[in-house]
Motif scaffolding. Structure first.
Motif, short mmCIF file in Angstrom:
data_model
loop_
_atom_site.label_atom_id
_atom_site.label_comp_id
_atom_site.label_asym_id
_atom_site.label_seq_id
_atom_site.Cartn_x
_atom_site.Cartn_y
_atom_site.Cartn_z
N UNK A 112 -2.53 6.92 6.22
CA UNK A 112 -3.97 6.79 6.01
C UNK A 112 -4.57 8.06 5.42
N UNK A 113 -4.16 9.20 5.93
CA UNK A 113 -4.74 10.46 5.49
C UNK A 113 -4.30 10.87 4.08
N UNK A 114 -3.12 10.48 3.67
CA UNK A 114 -2.67 10.88 2.34
C UNK A 114 -3.14 9.92 1.25
N UNK A 115 -3.76 8.81 1.64
CA UNK A 115 -4.27 7.86 0.66
C UNK A 115 -5.39 8.53 -0.15
N UNK A 116 -5.33 8.37 -1.46
CA UNK A 116 -6.32 9.00 -2.32
C UNK A 116 -7.53 8.10 -2.58
N UNK A 117 -7.51 6.92 -1.98
CA UNK A 117 -8.61 5.97 -2.13
C UNK A 117 -8.61 5.05 -0.90
N UNK A 118 -9.61 4.20 -0.82
CA UNK A 118 -9.67 3.23 0.27
C UNK A 118 -8.44 2.32 0.19
N UNK A 119 -7.82 2.09 1.32
CA UNK A 119 -6.69 1.15 1.38
C UNK A 119 -6.98 0.11 2.45
N UNK A 120 -6.65 -1.11 2.12
CA UNK A 120 -6.79 -2.20 3.08
C UNK A 120 -5.59 -2.22 4.01
N UNK B 227 2.56 1.02 2.75
CA UNK B 227 2.83 2.46 2.68
C UNK B 227 3.54 2.96 3.93
N UNK B 228 3.12 2.47 5.08
CA UNK B 228 3.74 2.90 6.34
C UNK B 228 5.18 2.43 6.40
#
Length: 64
Positions: A36-44, A51-52
């Motif tokens: 969640x923290x490394x996402x560069x944009x909103x992720x659903x 990603x996990x």
């Protein structure tokens, strides 16, 4: 603009919250936090789960 905490700061808050509420701090929760923290944009939820699972394929949809 909202400042995004570092992983270390967010991890410390997660640990404190888990302890205060009698929750287990699992590897899965840590992996979700990191993704969640490394996402560069909103992720659903689906994108976060994808990603996990790159890091930990055992994480289930309900955990995310």
């Amino acid at each position: 603009m909202v400042k995004i905490p570092s992983f270390e700061q967010a991890h410390a808050r997660l640990v404190a919250h888990a302890r205060a509420n009698g929750l287990k701090l699992t590897r899965q929760r840590e992996d979700i936090l990191r993704a969640f923290l490394v996402a560069d944009k909103h992720v659903g939820v689906e994108e976060l789960l994808r990603r996990v699972r790159r890091r930990n394929p055992r994480v289930g949809h309900a955990t995310v």
